[in-house]
Design an enzyme around this catalytic site. Structure first.
Site, short mmCIF file in Angstrom:
data_model
loop_
_atom_site.label_atom_id
_atom_site.label_comp_id
_atom_site.label_asym_id
_atom_site.label_seq_id
_atom_site.Cartn_x
_atom_site.Cartn_y
_atom_site.Cartn_z
N CYS A 42 0.75 -1.27 0.09
CA CYS A 42 -0.02 0.17 0.15
C CYS A 42 0.66 1.24 -0.24
O CYS A 42 1.98 1.32 0.52
CB CYS A 42 -1.02 0.00 1.42
SG CYS A 42 -2.08 -1.34 1.56
N ARG B 287 5.23 0.33 -5.82
CA ARG B 287 5.14 -0.65 -4.83
C ARG B 287 4.05 -2.00 -4.94
O ARG B 287 4.22 -2.91 -3.97
CB ARG B 287 4.53 0.09 -3.53
CG ARG B 287 5.55 1.47 -3.34
CD ARG B 287 4.85 2.33 -2.27
NE ARG B 287 4.51 1.93 -0.97
CZ ARG B 287 5.50 2.19 0.13
NH1 ARG B 287 6.54 2.64 0.11
NH2 ARG B 287 5.14 1.62 1.28
N TRP C 193 -3.06 -2.64 -1.32
CA TRP C 193 -2.65 -4.08 -1.77
C TRP C 193 -3.58 -5.06 -0.77
O TRP C 193 -3.24 -4.84 0.46
CB TRP C 193 -1.19 -4.36 -1.45
CG TRP C 193 -0.59 -5.45 -2.00
CD1 TRP C 193 -0.48 -5.67 -3.07
CD2 TRP C 193 -0.10 -6.39 -1.27
NE1 TRP C 193 0.23 -7.00 -3.26
CE2 TRP C 193 0.25 -7.49 -2.05
CE3 TRP C 193 0.05 -6.56 0.16
CZ2 TRP C 193 0.90 -8.65 -1.58
CZ3 TRP C 193 0.64 -7.91 0.55
CH2 TRP C 193 1.13 -8.79 -0.09
N ASN D 261 -1.86 1.86 5.92
CA ASN D 261 -0.92 0.90 5.69
C ASN D 261 -0.58 -0.14 6.73
O ASN D 261 -0.28 0.45 7.74
CB ASN D 261 0.47 1.50 5.03
CG ASN D 261 0.56 2.04 3.66
OD1 ASN D 261 -0.72 2.05 3.16
ND2 ASN D 261 1.53 2.81 3.31
N GLY D 262 -0.50 -1.29 6.53
CA GLY D 262 -0.14 -2.17 7.72
C GLY D 262 -1.22 -2.80 8.04
O GLY D 262 -2.30 -3.15 7.05
N GLU E 53 18.01 -17.55 -7.11
CA GLU E 53 17.57 -16.28 -7.63
C GLU E 53 16.93 -16.32 -9.14
O GLU E 53 16.12 -15.58 -9.27
CB GLU E 53 18.79 -15.13 -7.36
CG GLU E 53 18.33 -13.71 -7.91
CD GLU E 53 17.57 -13.09 -7.33
OE1 GLU E 53 16.88 -13.56 -6.30
OE2 GLU E 53 16.99 -11.86 -7.73
N LYS F 241 13.08 -15.16 -9.93
CA LYS F 241 12.98 -14.26 -10.86
C LYS F 241 11.88 -14.58 -11.92
O LYS F 241 11.23 -13.84 -12.58
CB LYS F 241 14.20 -13.74 -11.66
CG LYS F 241 15.23 -12.66 -11.04
CD LYS F 241 14.82 -11.28 -10.95
CE LYS F 241 14.12 -11.21 -9.51
NZ LYS F 241 14.70 -11.10 -8.32
N GLU G 68 8.40 -14.92 -10.30
CA GLU G 68 7.52 -14.01 -9.75
C GLU G 68 7.00 -13.21 -11.11
O GLU G 68 6.21 -12.47 -10.84
CB GLU G 68 8.24 -13.26 -8.84
CG GLU G 68 9.53 -12.40 -9.45
CD GLU G 68 10.34 -11.69 -8.35
OE1 GLU G 68 9.95 -11.11 -7.41
OE2 GLU G 68 11.66 -11.63 -8.29
N HIS H 52 18.64 -36.43 -5.61
CA HIS H 52 17.58 -36.73 -4.53
C HIS H 52 16.37 -36.53 -4.75
O HIS H 52 15.53 -36.24 -3.59
CB HIS H 52 18.51 -36.09 -3.19
CG HIS H 52 20.00 -36.47 -3.01
ND1 HIS H 52 20.15 -37.63 -2.60
CD2 HIS H 52 21.05 -35.84 -3.72
CE1 HIS H 52 21.53 -37.83 -2.75
NE2 HIS H 52 21.94 -36.69 -3.11
N LYS I 249 6.36 -4.01 -3.90
CA LYS I 249 7.87 -3.69 -3.86
C LYS I 249 8.41 -3.57 -2.47
O LYS I 249 9.41 -4.01 -2.27
CB LYS I 249 7.80 -2.45 -4.53
CG LYS I 249 9.29 -2.26 -4.72
CD LYS I 249 10.07 -2.72 -5.70
CE LYS I 249 11.42 -2.72 -5.78
NZ LYS I 249 12.30 -3.96 -6.15
C1 F6R Z 1 12.25 -10.37 -5.33
C2 F6R Z 1 11.80 -9.35 -4.66
C3 F6R Z 1 11.75 -9.82 -3.10
C4 F6R Z 1 12.52 -8.70 -2.15
C5 F6R Z 1 11.89 -9.15 -0.93
C6 F6R Z 1 12.95 -8.45 0.30
O1 F6R Z 1 12.47 -9.69 -6.60
O2 F6R Z 1 11.90 -8.21 -4.91
O3 F6R Z 1 11.95 -11.20 -2.97
O4 F6R Z 1 13.81 -9.28 -2.08
O5 F6R Z 1 10.70 -8.77 -0.65
O6 F6R Z 1 12.72 -7.05 0.22
P1 F6R Z 1 13.92 -6.04 0.71
O7 F6R Z 1 15.10 -6.29 -0.06
O8 F6R Z 1 13.35 -4.46 0.29
O9 F6R Z 1 14.06 -6.17 2.20
#
Ligand code: F6R
Length: 621
Positions: free
Chosen positions: A2, A27, A75, A101-102, A494, A498, A501, A517, A616
């Site tokens: 949010c 975000r 959100w 927010n929260g 990673e 990527k 997501e 395994h 985000k």
């Molecule tokens: C993946 C991604 C998330 C963040 C995670 C932590 O692309 O962006 O997995 O890495 O939510 O966020 P931060 O780094 O802001 O603590």
């Protein structure tokens, strides 16, 4: 997650609020809304399910006048994304309007109590409970809003950043925060105030900001100094900070998506990250050195550390796994890497001479913040590796290193990952050299090689067209496996994250040797398998794993060291990366995986920068 925007002053609020909401779109959100009070004290609330642009369209011929307003991108957490659940929420009396927010964790109990008092509810949100609770205290306390907010927040368990608007007294706004960020921008001569969940929507108007701290409530009135009290209603000092956020860095710069721009930004970002920290003297490599003020200022504590715990989430956690290998290799200190969300709740062993490294792009991730708060209570040193300057984690840390890669807008983290790995590399090399576990000559050589990484990333980026072509073979796939070993194992995790997501294709990362395994059962001619098979001591073992996949007809894409001939004979496709030292390899091998997931998502017609269900900045648990 949010986003909140608020404005009060002498200008029309609507354009400022809408622009602010657009700047917070990165975000992630599913609905948006705005509340304004017109000069004739009429409250207008407009909400929409979907994008801010729809809100703008829907309000085109409506009354949008007023010099005060609050706005929100939601959100969904409690209740589906819908107009009725979107913020702002209004109290039953119609006198108070709120954005939040929260998460209010005890909302169900509070709701029951409010229903007994005669309150009724329109939405299924926890936020509506909060506005009714404030209203309850507002009616009981002679309509004093700040007092009512304070009393209500004392009943609340959970996280919040809120801004409240009073219909009959539109001359001020009340804002408060706990575990969810909120920034107040102070306009010229305090004529107006701008409020937002981060500084992005504020910097176009003012560089002066107040970061509200946990448990602070701000009374914001134009032409007056901002007043802050705590939850005991005691007056607090107001600290005004200067922010330096470059607005031009918030645009796509000619790329189709922020994510692609941010992938391409990486060579420059890493240069920025190393500027003033990494010094290379080509004529006399004996002068090569790393200078980190965090290391100088906390040298004794860091040198004494017997145990380091890295806490992070998601991509930052993957960077942490690489950090563990780097620190153990160069400093010979035991390192554990913990998911912040698990660490905070499992009564971990934390000694006072431990060092906790918190890694976070946004600096606002609720679990990471809570993890360091817990470690602080045990007296550990908190070391932040953060991108967002002035964010909660940066402020909570005792010391740390900013990654300085600029605002990351694409929801999928790319340049923050390489920035984090870069900073962890600087830290491990510098600390290892100080401790004496990294010999002088190797330290100087490693520095020289690290300084070449930005231009080597540039070389990898030149294969974008090839990667785009390869991606088209894979858009049909429903599952992917990513396999790597050593420093490339976290890169495999990673790469898989990527892909899933942004393309919504299921993908899993594994250490290559684990394939036998279990995951090998999945392999058939439909299954793409990405091997990260660069030259290192386990290269031959990876080749054997590849043969196992090939004999089961799996489709292999391999990331290899340039000039590799052996893998080319087995893999369906290869992407070459330049030679470098093994511990620097993740900074190169991750780049084709970022590009691959980007192109697969684009080919599938998906919203790359704002994938469904993701935010985000994850400011709730
Ligand atoms: C993946 C991604 C998330 C963040 C995670 C932590 O692309 O962006 O997995 O890495 O939510 O966020 P931060 O780094 O802001 O603590």
């Amino acid at each position: 997650m949010c986003g909140i925007v608020g404005y009060i002053g002498s200008q029309e609020a609507f354009p400022i609020l809408i622009k602010g909401l657009k700047q917070l779109e990165y975000r992630g959100y599913d609905s948006a809304g705005i509340a304004l009070i017109s000069e004739s004290k009429k409250l207008n609330i407009y909400k929409t399910k979907g994008k801010v642009i729809h809100l703008e369209e829907e309000t085109q011929n409506r009354d949008k006048s007023g010099n005060v307003g609050i706005a929100h991108t939601r959100w969904a957490t409690h209740g589906e994304p819908s107009v009725v659940n979107a913020h702002p929420h209004i109290s039953m009396s119609g006198e108070l309007t709120l954005v939040h927010n929260g998460i209010i964790e005890n909302y169900a109990l509070l709701k029951e109590q409010l229903i007994e008092k005669g309150y009724t509810f329109k939405s299924t949100t926890d936020t509506e409970v909060l506005v009714q609770l404030i209203d309850y205290y507002y009616q009981k306390n002679g309509k004093k809003l700040t007092k009512a907010v304070c009393k209500a927040l004392n009943d609340v368990i959970g996280a919040y950043a809120i801004v409240v608007l009073e219909t009959n007294n539109p001359g001020h706004l009340v804002a408060a925060r706990k575990s969810s960020p909120l920034v107040v921008g102070v306009g010229q001569d305090q004529k107006d105030y701008y409020i937002a969940s981060d500084a992005t929507p504020i910097v176009a108007y003012t560089k002066k900001v107040v970061y509200l701290e946990d448990g602070q409530i701000a009374d914001i009135t134009p032409n007056k100094e901002i007043e802050i009290i705590n939850l005991e209603e005691k007056s607090m000092n107001v600290d005004i900070h200067e922010v330096n956020l470059d607005i031009s860095k918030l645009s796509k710069g000619g790329f189709d998506h922020f994510m692609l721009k941010e992938i391409y930004d990486q060579p420059q970002c890493l240069k920025d990250c190393m500027r003033g920290r990494l010094f290379v003297d080509e004529e006399n490599p004996c002068n090569n050195r790393i200078v980190l003020s965090a290391l100088t200022n906390f040298k004794d504590r860091l040198l004494q550390a017997k145990h380091i715990i890295i806490v992070a989430c998601g991509t930052s956690w993957h960077a942490g796994l690489i950090g563990k290998q780097l620190i153990e290799k160069f400093c010979r200190i035991r390192v554990e890497v913990e998911y912040a969300s698990e660490f905070r709740y499992r009564d971990p062993v934390i000694e006072k001479d431990d060092v906790i490294i918190a890694i976070s792009q946004s600096g606002e991730t609720a679990d990471t913040l809570a993890a360091i708060q817990l470690a602080k209570e045990h007296g550990a040193l908190i070391f932040g590796i953060v991108n967002a300057v002035g964010s909660s984690i940066a402020r909570e840390a005792d010391t740390g290193i900013y990654i300085h890669v600029g605002p990351e807008i694409g929801v999928a983290s790319t340049k923050a990952f390489t920035g984090q790995v870069n900073v962890l590399t600087l830290l491990a090399l510098a600390l290892g050299h100080e401790i004496g576990t990294l010999p002088d000559d190797q330290y100087r050589q490693n520095i020289a090689e690290l300084s070449l990484i930005p231009s080597k990333i540039q070389e990898v980026l030149q294969q974008n067209e090839k990667i785009k072509r390869i991606s088209t073979y894979f858009t049909y796939a429903r599952n992917f496996l990513y396999l790597g070993r050593g420093f490339n194992y976290p890169v495999a995790l990673e790469g898989a994250l990527k892909l899933k997501e942004i393309s919504y294709i299921h993908a899993e990362g594994y250490p290559a040797a684990e394939m036998k395994h279990g995951p090998i059962a999945l392999v058939d001619q439909e299954m793409p398998i990405i091997f990260i098979a660069t030259h290192h001591k386990l290269y031959q073992k990876i080749i054997s794993n590849m043969e196992e996949v090939k004999s089961r007809k799996g489709r292999i894409l391999a990331i290899v060291t340039e000039g590799d001939e052996d893998v080319k004979k087995i893999a369906n496709e290869t992407i070459e990366i330049p030679q470098t030292l093994n511990f620097l390899i993740p900074l190169l091998t991750v780049i084709p995986l970022q590009l691959l997931s980007y192109h697969v998502a684009v080919a599938r017609g998906l919203n790359v920068d704002m994938p469904r269900n993701l935010a985000k900045s994850v400011t709730v648990e």
